[in-house]
Design a protein around this motif. Structure first.
Motif, PDB file in Angstrom:
ATOM      1  N   SER A 247       0.737  -1.259  -0.200  1.00  0.00           N
ATOM      2  CA  SER A 247      -0.003   0.060   0.170  1.00  0.00           C
ATOM      3  C   SER A 247       0.845   1.286   0.181  1.00  0.00           C
ATOM      4  CB  SER A 247      -0.946  -0.125   1.224  1.00  0.00           C
ATOM      5  OG  SER A 247      -0.158   0.017   2.519  1.00  0.00           O
ATOM      6  N   HIS A 248       2.117   1.223   0.588  1.00  0.00           N
ATOM      7  CA  HIS A 248       2.934   2.262   0.573  1.00  0.00           C
ATOM      8  C   HIS A 248       3.510   2.799  -0.755  1.00  0.00           C
ATOM      9  CE1 HIS A 248       6.130  -0.549   0.546  1.00  0.00           C
ATOM     10  NE2 HIS A 248       6.777   0.280   0.319  1.00  0.00           N
ATOM     11  N   ILE A 249       3.412   1.970  -1.715  1.00  0.00           N
ATOM     12  CA  ILE A 249       3.881   2.178  -2.866  1.00  0.00           C
ATOM     13  C   ILE A 249       3.162   3.157  -3.722  1.00  0.00           C
ATOM     14  CG2 ILE A 249       4.223   1.301  -5.198  1.00  0.00           C
ATOM     15  CD1 ILE A 249       4.877  -1.458  -4.230  1.00  0.00           C
ATOM     16  N   SER A 250       1.976   3.389  -3.775  1.00  0.00           N
ATOM     17  CA  SER A 250       1.063   4.356  -4.157  1.00  0.00           C
ATOM     18  C   SER A 250       1.335   5.864  -3.244  1.00  0.00           C
ATOM     19  CB  SER A 250      -0.335   4.228  -4.134  1.00  0.00           C
ATOM     20  OG  SER A 250      -0.638   3.728  -2.655  1.00  0.00           O
ATOM     21  N   ALA A 251       1.654   5.689  -2.069  1.00  0.00           N
ATOM     22  CA  ALA A 251       2.080   6.726  -1.306  1.00  0.00           C
ATOM     23  C   ALA A 251       3.453   7.566  -1.813  1.00  0.00           C
ATOM     24  CB  ALA A 251       1.932   6.767   0.215  1.00  0.00           C
ATOM     25  N   GLN A 253       4.608   7.002  -4.911  1.00  0.00           N
ATOM     26  CA  GLN A 253       4.503   7.544  -6.148  1.00  0.00           C
ATOM     27  C   GLN A 253       3.876   9.014  -6.148  1.00  0.00           C
ATOM     28  OE1 GLN A 253       1.994   4.986  -8.581  1.00  0.00           O
ATOM     29  NE2 GLN A 253       3.870   3.399  -8.670  1.00  0.00           N
ATOM     30  N   GLN A 254       2.903   9.194  -5.118  1.00  0.00           N
ATOM     31  CA  GLN A 254       2.177  10.639  -4.871  1.00  0.00           C
ATOM     32  C   GLN A 254       3.176  11.509  -4.363  1.00  0.00           C
ATOM     33  OE1 GLN A 254      -1.089  10.111  -2.391  1.00  0.00           O
ATOM     34  NE2 GLN A 254      -2.408   9.039  -3.927  1.00  0.00           N
ATOM     35  N   ASP A 256       6.442  11.526  -5.023  1.00  0.00           N
ATOM     36  CA  ASP A 256       7.161  11.904  -6.120  1.00  0.00           C
ATOM     37  C   ASP A 256       6.627  12.826  -6.817  1.00  0.00           C
ATOM     38  OD1 ASP A 256       9.235  10.219  -5.223  1.00  0.00           O
ATOM     39  OD2 ASP A 256       8.518   8.394  -6.339  1.00  0.00           O
ATOM     40  N   LYS A 257       5.182  12.765  -7.420  1.00  0.00           N
ATOM     41  CA  LYS A 257       4.624  13.774  -8.028  1.00  0.00           C
ATOM     42  C   LYS A 257       4.485  15.150  -7.469  1.00  0.00           C
ATOM     43  CE  LYS A 257       1.519  10.357 -10.422  1.00  0.00           C
ATOM     44  NZ  LYS A 257       0.017   9.879 -10.540  1.00  0.00           N
TER      45      LYS A 257
END
Length: 468
Positions: A247-251, A253-254, A256-257
């Motif tokens: 679940s922390h992978i999406s966090a 990515q956000q 980084d954006k």
């Protein structure tokens, strides 16, 4: 994401993995290992999400000792002033007995380490005799240069202990029965020894929980740190006891954006200016094209260059190829015949039982030796030499003026034949005279003949040169 996330272990799952590992070790144990009480180490394998930026060594105290009573522990001490190495050993033995330390089996002063364990083989023997090494913290900076690289390659470098502590027994017990985890900046995997196969499942489980908590509290990393945790022994596969969620992978990515968006906002004005500059450049190009349509552009006419003479292609001369024996077949068969004949004569001398067997043996050896001459002829005749290297030989000289060469040959032949004929006539006249005093006449004849031959040869040479 600024703080470290906690690792929640499932105790029942960890205990099941420990029991399965112990059952596997019991089935793999042999009769010899049971008689020798050979226990195997149980270790935790940590896999991190990222490679650490800095190397780190984490000391981990364990609720249950992970070393057996049979493990040998060596202690390096400093040299006490005004004491010999033997006196220093006795001094620290009395100190450990007074403090109640019983798990140290050998004491080596620093001076004894420098003298007796200086050779390479002595260091290797010292490394193999003990399971663990501890040292006085006052000499910890002096040990690496005297121990060598093998202690650090096998991860048996000495652990520091304060021998002046009031609670010396407790400190040594924590160091000996505890463990350590080396986190390197060369990879994302690290391992720590937490138990041995003779411990119960509950003790191993408690050591695992304490190790994971200490590592997560002391590791110098932020965010999601731990990816997978395995438990394994020296001869078993790794059994997973913890796996982190994704679940922390999406966090990430956000995050980084969000880190890239300020850069894009700051660069918006620069992009607009670049677009304006590009529009102005396009306008200038369009005006230049409009002017070019009105004016006539002069055409370029190619200049004719004088044609070069075509190069003459020289066809390669195909040399004759020889197969099998090659050139000089006669020399080859002569050499083979001499070898066969020599061997035959030697065999007759050895096995014939003749009285003159020595003669046959020597004669066969001589014949075999003479065959070397034919072998040399055959080998030298088969050497391939390019024609360019043979231009200096007698029959390969390329003469540019053939007429001059003919004149030289004729003159030399005439001179040699005239001198030869004069000597022959001189000998005949001497035999006919039988000792008569006619030397003057003979001398005159020889001289006139010699002069006439020289004059004729010189005239012919002049005629040939004039004709050339």
């Amino acid at each position: 994401m600024a703080d470290k996330t906690e690792v929640a272990l499932d105790r029942t799952q960890v205990k099941k993995a420990v029991q399965a590992l112990q059952a596997f070790l019991k089935t793999k144990s042999t009769q010899d290992s049971l008689l020798l009480d050979d226990t195997q180490q149980i270790s935790l394998l940590f896999t991190l999400w990222k490679i650490p930026k800095q190397a780190q060594t984490i000391r981990i105290p364990l609720p249950h000792g992970q070393r057996t009573d049979t493990d040998e522990v060596c202690l390096f001490t400093r040299d006490e002033p005004n004491m010999t190495p033997d006196q220093t050993q006795r001094f620290y033995k009395r100190l450990l007995e007074e403090k109640g330390v019983k798990n140290v089996s050998e004491i080596i002063p620093y001076k004894l380490l420098k003298t007796e364990y200086k050779p390479h083989e002595a260091k290797r023997r010292l490394l193999g005799n003990f399971d663990m090494f501890i040292s006085d913290d006052r000499i910890r900076r002096l040990l690496p240069s005297h121990l060598g690289k093998h202690f650090y390659e096998r991860k048996k470098e000495p652990l520091c202990v304060n021998l002046q502590s009031k609670h010396l027994a407790r400190d040594i017990q924590r160091v000996v029965q505890g463990t350590s985890l080396k986190v390197t900046n060369r990879g994302c995997c690290c391992m720590a020894r937490v138990a041995h196969s003779s411990m119960t499942a509950d003790e191993v489980t408690e050591n695992i929980e304490a190790t994971v908590q200490t590592v997560m509290a002391k590791i110098r990393m932020k965010g999601q740190v731990m990816k997978i945790i395995h438990i394994k022994s020296q001869s078993s596969v790794a059994l997973p006891i913890y796996t982190s969620s994704l679940s922390h992978i999406s966090a990430l990515q956000q995050a980084d954006k969000s880190a890239t968006t300020p850069k894009e906002k700051g660069g918006g004005a620069a992009k607009k200016q670049a677009k304006k500059r590009g529009g102005e450049a396009k306008q200038t190009v369009a005006t230049a094209e409009g002017k070019g349509e009105e004016e006539e552009v002069p055409q370029l006419v190619p200049i004719e260059t004088p044609s070069k003479k075509p190069k003459l292609e020289v066809e390669p001369v195909m040399e004759r190829s020889y197969g099998g024996i090659g050139r000089c077949k006669c020399s080859f068969w002569f050499a083979v015949a001499h070898d066969i004949l020599g061997i035959f004569i030697m065999m007759v001398g050895v096995f014939g039982g003749l009285a003159i067997h020595d003669l046959f043996i020597y004669a066969g050896a001589i014949v075999i030796f003479l065959s070397l001459i034919w072998w040399v002829f055959w080998y030298s005749g088969n050497i391939d030499v390019p024609p360019e290297e043979l231009e200096d030989d007698v029959g390969m000289i390329k003469l540019k003026n053939h007429r001059l060469s003919r004149v030289v040959r004729r003159v030399s032949s005439r001179l040699s034949s005239g001198i030869r004929n004069s000597f022959r006539k001189n000998g005949r006249s001497v035999r006919e005279g039988n000792g008569r005093p006619s030397h003057a006449g003979t001398d005159m004849r020889i001289s006139t003949v010699h002069d006439s031959t020289l004059a004729s040869s010189s005239k012919e040479l002049e005629m040939e040169t004039l004709s050339i």
